[in-house]
Scaffold this motif. Structure first.
Motif, short mmCIF file in Angstrom:
data_model
loop_
_atom_site.label_atom_id
_atom_site.label_comp_id
_atom_site.label_asym_id
_atom_site.label_seq_id
_atom_site.Cartn_x
_atom_site.Cartn_y
_atom_site.Cartn_z
N GLY A 49 0.79 -1.22 0.00
CA GLY A 49 0.00 0.00 0.00
C GLY A 49 0.82 1.28 0.00
N PHE A 50 2.13 1.17 0.19
CA PHE A 50 2.98 2.37 0.23
C PHE A 50 3.91 2.42 -0.98
CE2 PHE A 50 1.91 2.14 4.75
CZ PHE A 50 1.54 3.45 4.98
N THR A 51 4.11 3.62 -1.47
CA THR A 51 5.14 3.91 -2.47
C THR A 51 6.12 4.86 -1.81
OG1 THR A 51 3.57 3.69 -4.29
CG2 THR A 51 5.61 4.92 -4.73
N PHE A 52 7.41 4.53 -1.88
CA PHE A 52 8.43 5.34 -1.21
C PHE A 52 9.21 6.13 -2.24
CE2 PHE A 52 7.62 1.70 1.55
CZ PHE A 52 7.24 2.38 2.69
N ILE A 53 9.30 7.44 -1.99
CA ILE A 53 10.08 8.36 -2.81
C ILE A 53 11.37 8.57 -2.04
CG2 ILE A 53 10.13 10.61 -3.94
CD1 ILE A 53 7.72 8.76 -4.76
N THR A 54 12.50 8.15 -2.62
CA THR A 54 13.75 8.14 -1.86
C THR A 54 14.77 9.16 -2.30
OG1 THR A 54 14.63 6.40 -3.29
CG2 THR A 54 13.52 5.70 -1.27
#
Length: 123
Positions: free
Chosen positions: A114-119
């Motif tokens: 459910g999460f998308t991580f912008i790194t």
């Protein structure tokens, strides 16, 4: 499902409003958090990673097996409390460089469901 009011704290860690209006109220078990690490100024910050596997006893996220990742949506004043009702973001887009404390990244796709991580730095 209850929709939470949005407000309180620095929410620059959010990369979009996806999930904000679906945050569920859960109860933070303050005894499982460390003052020096999690709330040195008496406030659990918006964006703190939590283990929301048990809605009645939300704990710090450690990345251990069986945890369900969530993030505090708004700041929560600890002020001597032991249990705090708070909105928990359970899905959305997160700018990891803007989270308020160091966190343990999920090791499997199911842990981060459910999460998308912008790194990117400075995202």
């Amino acid at each position: 499902m209850k929709i939470e009011s949005i407000g309180g704290g620095d929410q620059s860690w959010l990369a979009s409003d996806h999930g904000m209006f679906n945050a569920r109220t859960a109860t933070i078990d303050v005894s499982t958090f460390t003052k020096a690490t999690h709330y040195p100024d008496g406030v659990l910050k918006s964006g703190t990673a939590v283990n929301a596997a048990a809605e009645g006893a939300v704990k710090p996220w450690t990345g251990a097996t069986g945890e369900k990742l969530g993030f505090l949506l708004t700041d929560q004043s600890v002020d001597g409390q032991t249990k705090i009702p708070a909105p928990i973001l359970r899905h959305g887009m997160v700018k990891t460089a803007r989270l308020p404390i160091t966190w343990v990244a999920p090791t499997t796709a199911s842990d981060a469901a459910g999460f998308t991580f912008i790194t990117e730095a400075g995202a």
